[in-house]
Enzyme design. Structure first.
Site, mmCIF file in Angstrom:
data_model
loop_
_atom_site.group_PDB
_atom_site.id
_atom_site.type_symbol
_atom_site.label_atom_id
_atom_site.label_comp_id
_atom_site.label_asym_id
_atom_site.label_seq_id
_atom_site.Cartn_x
_atom_site.Cartn_y
_atom_site.Cartn_z
ATOM 1 N N SER A 1 4.316 -55.520 40.871
ATOM 2 C CA SER A 1 4.403 -54.625 39.739
ATOM 3 C C SER A 1 5.795 -54.030 39.506
ATOM 4 C CB SER A 1 3.419 -53.467 39.921
ATOM 5 O OG SER A 1 3.743 -52.714 41.067
ATOM 6 N N SER B 1 4.268 -55.611 45.745
ATOM 7 C CA SER B 1 4.994 -55.315 44.499
ATOM 8 C C SER B 1 6.496 -55.129 44.585
ATOM 9 C CB SER B 1 4.390 -54.087 43.838
ATOM 10 O OG SER B 1 3.248 -54.472 43.114
ATOM 11 N N LYS C 1 11.816 -47.049 39.736
ATOM 12 C CA LYS C 1 10.530 -47.463 39.172
ATOM 13 C C LYS C 1 9.830 -46.247 38.555
ATOM 14 C CE LYS C 1 6.362 -50.069 40.575
ATOM 15 N NZ LYS C 1 5.676 -50.756 41.695
#
Ligand code: GLN
Length: 487
Positions: free
Chosen positions: A150, A174, A75
């Site tokens: 997210s 997330s 990420k």
């Protein structure tokens, strides 16, 4: 994509080289990316270089670990030395970290092959990955729909087999929510189990890094590799990290009967019927596997969401004060004064959701409102923790849906932040209490969209959670289905 263990077997038997595996993954990324948009950057050269080193080790007869040569996505809120780390924000568009996060350093040392940095909601604020300043990631099961967020880029990359495993971060859901919406496994570890050093801070008392994978076993292997005490993170726990993957069994096999509690409050109004049915079937399956099922009440669970939307923005407003155009990141040209430089840099660099959170957080921390909002929310947080504590006096694991709904259409909720916030209703209390939780695929709705079941454990009982999730997964076929990537 095959499992970590299978790839490892192929590597040590020299049936395939790490270079071959890496090239295949990079080719797949090239084909799939135009449809899915999981990555903000693909680090092909670095990946091939790492793969070469792994192959050299194998050729020299050296022993390699399970993650050596395994393609992994990271990420883009995890700092990677020398590699642009944007956090999905314009304000960090050209930020190249001078240091490596602890988790990526551990993966590097393990020989894992990072293939790229994945898309996310700006500063990890969001539930659809639509808040990224750069691109909108598609859900591999239906390209018109969001992957959740997210960590949507990481979840989509795993689901679309653009990597074997990925790292995400979870502040209020997330990792688990996008895992649920993309039909993959996602785990948020106990607060402090994994070092946050080098994770761009959103809400520091809630943020945790964790794995996204196509199987519980792959998630267990990745968690084992990133967990452990780190002196660079003052909230890092000093605990023994078991070999999670080794402890997995096809059934529960515990000395005493495993007790699983259904969180009563998570079933009811607002829950999609397909989700309800799939999770209830999942619970029946757990019962068939030998678990004793009880209904448990967590009466203050539902105050988690409002408390979170005070605490998280409060911490975010403090954490994001550092982006002022001075130290690093974006700086607007030719301001008339220092103040104007601050203001314009932040006005240009931050997206609307981030600005909203900074405003809420600044308000709730201000002298006149601190007691009424921030302090109150912290008290609620304690009450939620107590709900979990009393639940865990009666059961070993709690179960509920991960997300009340399946993947929604891109653009459907962008104008209504409250409806977007509601999606994290069932994941947020877990972060507030600092507990570990995992989302495992448990079915599909009528439109073929994946559904996830959330299992919540006691502090540092990742071992038990992974065992239960693995036994469940092995008794189903959900994790074996692949998205067609055509609709
Ligand atoms: N969707 C939640 C939020 O926007 C959680 C985000 C997260 O876990 N990073 O705050």
């Amino acid at each position: 994509m095959v499992s970590i263990r299978e790839l490892h077997r192929q590597l040590i038997r020299k049936e395939r080289s790490a270079i071959e595996i890496t090239k295949e993954t990079l080719e797949r990324i090239e084909v799939i990316e135009p449809k899915v948009n999981s990555y903000l950057s693909v680090t092909a050269d670095l990946a091939l270089e790492t793969a070469k080193q792994v192959d050299a080790k194998i050729a020299a007869g050296e022993e390699i670990g399970l993650l050596a040569g395994i393609p992994i996505a990271i990420k883009d809120n995890l700092c990677t030395k020398g590699i642009r780390t944007t956090c999905g924000s314009k304000i960090l568009e050209n930020f190249v970290p001078p240091y490596e996060s602890t988790v990526t350093q551990k993966l590097k040392s393990a020989g894992a092959v990072m293939v790229g940095k994945t898309n996310l909601d700006e500063f990890a604020m969001g539930s659809s990955t639509e808040n990224s300043a750069y691109k909108v990631t598609a859900n591999p099961w239906d390209l018109q729909r969001v992957p959740g967020g997210s960590s949507g880029g990481s979840a989509a990359a795993v689901a679309a087999r653009e990597c074997v495993v990925a790292l995400g971060s979870d502040t209020g859901g997330s990792i688990r929510q996008p895992a649920s919406l993309c039909g993959v496994v996602g785990m948020k570890p106990t607060y402090g189990l994994v070092s946050r050093y080098g994770l761009v801070a959103f809400a520091s008392s809630l943020d945790q890094i964790g794995p996204l994978a196509n199987s519980v076993e792959d998630a267990a292997i990745l968690l084992g590799a990133i967990a452990g005490h780190d002196p660079q993170d003052s909230t890092s726990l000093k605990v023994e990290i078991p070999d999670y993957a080794k402890l997995l069994r096809p059934n529960f096999h515990s000395r005493s009967r495993l007790r699983i509690g259904i969180i009563k409050e998570t079933f009811g109004q607002g829950l999609d019927t397909a989700v309800e049915e799939a999770v209830k079937k999942g619970i029946e399956q757990l019962q068939d596997l030998g678990a004793e099922i009880q209904i448990i009440s967590c009466p203050r669970f539902r105050y988690g969401l409002p408390a979170y939307y005070i605490i998280a923005p409060s911490e975010a407003s403090a954490n994001l004060a550092r982006y002022d155009g001075v130290k690093y990141g974006l700086r607007v040209e030719d301001p008339d004064s220092l103040l104007e430089m601050y203001e314009k840099t932040r006005a240009e660099g931050f997206g609307s959701e981030v600005k909203r959170r900074i405003m809420i957080g600044t308000y709730t921390l201000s002298a006149g409102y601190y007691d009424a909002y921030y302090l109150k929310a912290q008290k609620v947080r304690t009450l939620i923790k107590r709900d979990f504590e009393s639940a865990f006096e009666k059961v070993d694991v709690l179960v509920c849906p991960t997300s009340p709904i399946t993947a929604f259409k891109a653009g459907e909720k962008t104008t209504d932040p409250l409806s977007m916030y509601l999606i994290d209703l069932m994941t947020i209390p877990v972060n507030l209490a600092g507990l570990p939780a995992i989302s495992v695929p448990c079915g599909f709705d009528g439109q073929g969209l994946p559904i996830g079941m959330q299992l919540i454990g006691k502090v540092c009982r990742e071992d038990l959670l992974l065992q239960v999730a693995h036994a469940y997964e092995q008794s189903t076929n959900w994790h074996l289905k692949n998205p067609s990537l055509t609709r």
